[in-house]
Design an enzyme around this catalytic site. Structure first.
Site, mmCIF file in Angstrom:
data_model
loop_
_atom_site.group_PDB
_atom_site.id
_atom_site.type_symbol
_atom_site.label_atom_id
_atom_site.label_comp_id
_atom_site.label_asym_id
_atom_site.label_seq_id
_atom_site.Cartn_x
_atom_site.Cartn_y
_atom_site.Cartn_z
ATOM 1 N N SER A 14 -9.933 88.996 32.665
ATOM 2 C CA SER A 14 -10.383 87.747 33.277
ATOM 3 C C SER A 14 -11.484 87.108 32.436
ATOM 4 O O SER A 14 -11.504 87.241 31.212
ATOM 5 C CB SER A 14 -10.843 88.024 34.714
ATOM 6 N N ASP A 188 -25.376 82.406 35.328
ATOM 7 C CA ASP A 188 -24.650 82.460 36.597
ATOM 8 C C ASP A 188 -24.780 83.808 37.296
ATOM 9 O O ASP A 188 -24.323 83.970 38.431
ATOM 10 C CB ASP A 188 -23.177 82.115 36.404
ATOM 11 N N HIS A 191 -21.514 86.712 34.395
ATOM 12 C CA HIS A 191 -21.000 86.994 33.057
ATOM 13 C C HIS A 191 -22.096 87.578 32.173
ATOM 14 O O HIS A 191 -23.282 87.397 32.427
ATOM 15 C CB HIS A 191 -20.405 85.722 32.453
#
Length: 257
Positions: A14, A188, A191
């Site tokens: 992902s 964020d 990540h």
């Protein structure tokens, strides 16, 4: 395809895979470490879960391909482990289904060739405070917690042990870093930052160094392409000979083992 053919390393998963060539990411670091030794292919898909990964297995890794990868590094789990939405929509995958999806991925990859090696990456932790602070106004509340990450990470490890697949315990490796909540994440909170990526690369290289695979996929054990001595190499101080700099690594911030 360009030649001569080098071993192929495929990064599959992902967004932590898709973003791995950005901002000093772990994919970019591996590409540098394996320069002139292996070709690293990026097959990362932002927002995906293990269910979507299973759906494209045959397309990304066809069993009848003329050349099969020497190594596949797989990461799914962060989106799977998100809390479920009342609508039934969204990336959440129940833990038992996640385990079976990862089993399907592992089984498919094992059947590609006798020399295809696999490493699974478990969920990293998250910075819950940053997630809440940077929540997009266009999305419903993201339910991402370290407790959920831990459960999916431990399930992935258990499956890897059962299937004899190498793995990086990313969840615990990241937390060994002092101040990991801020040092190891992008703004964020999900990540990896460049510091988080360095931790992951160190763990991957450790596996590749210690694995008793033949041929070895440890970078120092692999041949460097077109590394023969040449009169066109840089001239030594003595003025009568040249120095082969094919394996020079002084440009690297970290001298990887």
């Amino acid at each position: 395809m360009v030649g001569p053919g080098r071993p192929l390393f495929v990064l599959f998963g992902s967004s932590i895979v898709q973003f791995s060539f950005s901002n000093g990411g772990w994919g970019a670091i591996l590409a540098d470490v394996y320069a002139r030794k292996a070709d690293i292919l990026l097959r990362g898909y932002l927002g995906w879960n293990s269910q979507r990964g299973v759906q494209v297995l045959e397309k990304v890794f066809p069993k009848d391909a003329a050349v099969q990868p020497s190594l596949v590094i797989v990461y799914f789990g962060g989106n799977d482990s998100m809390g479920s939405h009342s609508s039934g929509l969204g990336p959440h995958v129940p833990l038992p289904e996640y385990i079976e999806n990862m089993r399907k991925i592992g089984t498919h990859l094992k059947n590609l060739s006798e020399k295809t090696r696999i490493i699974f990456l478990t969920n990293p932790p998250v910075n819950e405070e940053l997630i809440h602070r940077t929540q997009s106004p266009y999305l419903t509340k993201l339910v991402r917690t370290n407790e959920l990450c831990r459960k999916y990470s431990e399930a992935c490890i258990k499956l890897c042990e059962e299937m004899d697949i190498k793995f990086v315990d990313t969840f615990n490796a990241i937390q060994k870093q002092d101040g990991w909540q801020t040092a190891c994440f992008a703004p964020d909170g999900i990540h990896l930052s460049s510091e988080g990526s360095k931790i992951l690369v160190a763990e991957i290289i450790k596996i590749l160094k210690e694995a008793v695979w033949k041929p070895s996929l440890y970078w120092k054990s692999m041949p460097t392409e077109f590394s023969e001595d040449s009169p066109y190499d840089v001239v030594a101080l003595n003025g009568v000979s040249t120095i082969n700099i094919s394996n020079l690594t002084t440009h690297r911030e970290i001298q990887w083992d």
